[in-house]
Design an enzyme around this catalytic site. Sequence first.
Site, PDB file in Angstrom:
ATOM      1  N   ASP A  13       0.845  -1.066  -0.075  1.00 27.41           N
ATOM      2  CA  ASP A  13      -0.003   0.064  -0.056  1.00 27.41           C
ATOM      3  C   ASP A  13       0.970   1.070   0.046  1.00 27.41           C
ATOM      4  OD1 ASP A  13      -1.391   2.107   0.676  1.00 27.41           O
ATOM      5  OD2 ASP A  13      -2.444   1.401   2.391  1.00 27.41           O
ATOM      6  N   TYR A 236       2.214   0.089  14.978  1.00 26.73           N
ATOM      7  CA  TYR A 236       1.500   0.061  13.984  1.00 26.73           C
ATOM      8  C   TYR A 236       1.803   1.017  12.845  1.00 26.73           C
ATOM      9  CZ  TYR A 236      -2.901  -0.161  11.111  1.00 26.73           C
ATOM     10  OH  TYR A 236      -3.484  -0.028  10.183  1.00 26.73           O
ATOM     11  N   LYS A 239      -2.028  -1.904   7.358  1.00 20.56           N
ATOM     12  CA  LYS A 239      -2.484  -3.333   7.730  1.00 20.56           C
ATOM     13  C   LYS A 239      -1.586  -4.300   6.721  1.00 20.56           C
ATOM     14  CE  LYS A 239      -4.935  -5.524   9.169  1.00 20.56           C
ATOM     15  NZ  LYS A 239      -4.741  -6.412  10.303  1.00 20.56           N
TER      16      LYS A 239
HETATM   17  C1  F6R Z   1      -7.253  -0.695   8.262  1.00 24.01           C
HETATM   18  C2  F6R Z   1      -7.341   0.576   7.291  1.00 24.01           C
HETATM   19  C3  F6R Z   1      -8.170   1.668   7.609  1.00 24.01           C
HETATM   20  C4  F6R Z   1      -7.544   2.764   8.640  1.00 24.01           C
HETATM   21  C5  F6R Z   1      -8.537   3.923   9.060  1.00 24.01           C
HETATM   22  C6  F6R Z   1      -7.901   4.881   9.844  1.00 24.01           C
HETATM   23  O1  F6R Z   1      -6.429  -1.354   7.495  1.00 24.01           O
HETATM   24  O2  F6R Z   1      -6.331   0.963   6.516  1.00 24.01           O
HETATM   25  O3  F6R Z   1      -9.414   1.310   8.134  1.00 24.01           O
HETATM   26  O4  F6R Z   1      -6.974   1.984   9.658  1.00 24.01           O
HETATM   27  O5  F6R Z   1      -9.269   4.350   7.977  1.00 24.01           O
HETATM   28  O6  F6R Z   1      -7.028   5.574   9.261  1.00 24.01           O
HETATM   29  P1  F6R Z   1      -5.846   6.637   9.588  1.00 24.01           P
HETATM   30  O7  F6R Z   1      -5.635   6.633  10.911  1.00 24.01           O
HETATM   31  O8  F6R Z   1      -4.767   6.821   8.756  1.00 24.01           O
HETATM   32  O9  F6R Z   1      -7.015   7.918   9.600  1.00 24.01           O
HETATM   33 MG    MG Z   2      -3.943   2.544   3.378  1.00 31.71          MG
HETATM   34 MG    MG Z   3      -4.796  -2.431   2.279  1.00 37.48          MG
END
Ligand code: F6R
Ligand code: MG
Ligand code: MG
Length: 372
Positions: A13, A236, A239
Site C-alpha cells: 500500500d 502499527y 495493515k
Molecule cells: C485498516 C485501514 C483503515 C484505517 C482507518 C484509519 O487496515 O487501513 O481502516 O485504519 O481508515 O486510518 P487513519 O488512522 O490513517 O485515519
Molecule cells: Mg492504506
Molecule cells: Mg490495504
Amino acid sequence: MTEKITISLIKADVGGYPGHSSVHPKLIETAKKGLTAAKDSGLLIDFKVLAAGDDLELLMGHRKGEDNEEIHSLAWNIFTKATDVAKELKLYGAGQDLLKDAFSGNIKGMGPGVAEMEFTERKGEPLVAFMMDKTEPGAFNLPIYRMFADPFSTAGLIVDPSLHAGFRFEVWDIMEHTKVFMNLPEEMYDILALIGAKSRYVIKRVFPKEEHPSLPPDEPVAAISTEKLFQTAGKYVGKDDPAGLVRAQSGLPALGEVIEPFAFPHLVSGWMRGSHNGPLMPVAFKDARCTRFDGPPRVIAAGFQISNGTLVGPADLFDDPAYDLTRRKAQEIAEYMRRHGPFEPHRLPMGDMEYTTLPDVLKKLEGRFEKT
Ligand code: F6R
Ligand code: MG
Ligand code: MG
C-alpha cells in the site's frame, strides 16, 4: 516443456484513494511502466498489475527463483516510484508500507508482502492469485486448509487417487519467527490446534507429499505472504493485507475446489483500523474497493494458465453470480457485527487491536481502581 519458472506476487500500500479505499489509476500506470521496462530488458517473462482495496499488486513471471535480489529490488523501485506519484497527488498514506529508506537485497521485512513459488511448469498449469484487503495473513488459514485438507470442500481428496495421500503444510509462528512442517490428514487435529489461532500461526506454503504420483515434493503448490507489518515495524504502520498463490488441477485441487472455500464468508480480523472482526467478502476486481466502515474485508481471485512463465489471463473468478449468495451473506454478517459497535467480538481482543486508547484510559484512571 519442463522448465522451472517462478511466479512472484509482491504487494504494498503506497497510497490510497480516497482514504484507504482503493488504488489510484496513476499508480497502476506507474507500475505498468516499470514492469514493461523490466520485461523489455529480459528480467521478466511477463507481468500483471492488479489492485485489491488500497494495495498495489505486482504479479510477475520470471526464471530467477524465489528471494531473488533483482526481482525484489525491481518491486521496491516500483513501489518507490509509485510513492512519488502518490505524494504528488497527495494520495492518502503515501508510502505507508515502505518501512525502510533504502533497499538492502531482499524486500522481506521492509513492509511489502511477498508470495512466491518456483516450480516445474506442467503441460497445463492453472494458477490462482488471491489478493485480500483489510485483513491479516491468518485470513488464508481456513480457505487453504479447506482446499488441501478438507474433503467436505475438496472432493478430490476422497475420490481422486492422485490427491488421496494428502498434502504437507508449512506453518509459521509469526511471533517467534519459527516454522513447522505437518502432514495432513495424519496431523489434522494438531494443525487445527495451531492454525485456528490465526493471528499467530499461519500457513506459509503447501507441498505435495513424497508419495504424490506426479509432483516433486520440494516444489510448493501454494504460498501465502506472511509479512506482518505490526511485527516488522514494532509499531502499527498499516495493515498487513495478505496475498497468496495456488496451483490447481491434475493431482491438485481443481480450480473449482480452489475457490470453493471462499463461498463461506468467514470472519477475519482487520476491517476498520485493523481492530475489528468481519466477514471476508469475495468480489469482482471492480468491487475491490473497501467502503463500508473501510470494508468489509475483501478478496479477489485472478485465474491464469501459465505458459512458459507467461501469465495467460486474468480471469476475474469471483465476478460470478455463483458468489452472489456469499456476498449477500457477507453483508448480513457485516450488518450484524457492526451492531456490536465497540464491543467484542466485533472489536478485537485487546492484544490484537492495531489502534487502542486503553493505556491512556488506564493511566487516566490510575489510583481510582479499588480492591473488589
Ligand atoms: C485498516 C485501514 C483503515 C484505517 C482507518 C484509519 O487496515 O487501513 O481502516 O485504519 O481508515 O486510518 P487513519 O488512522 O490513517 O485515519
Ligand atoms: Mg492504506
Ligand atoms: Mg490495504
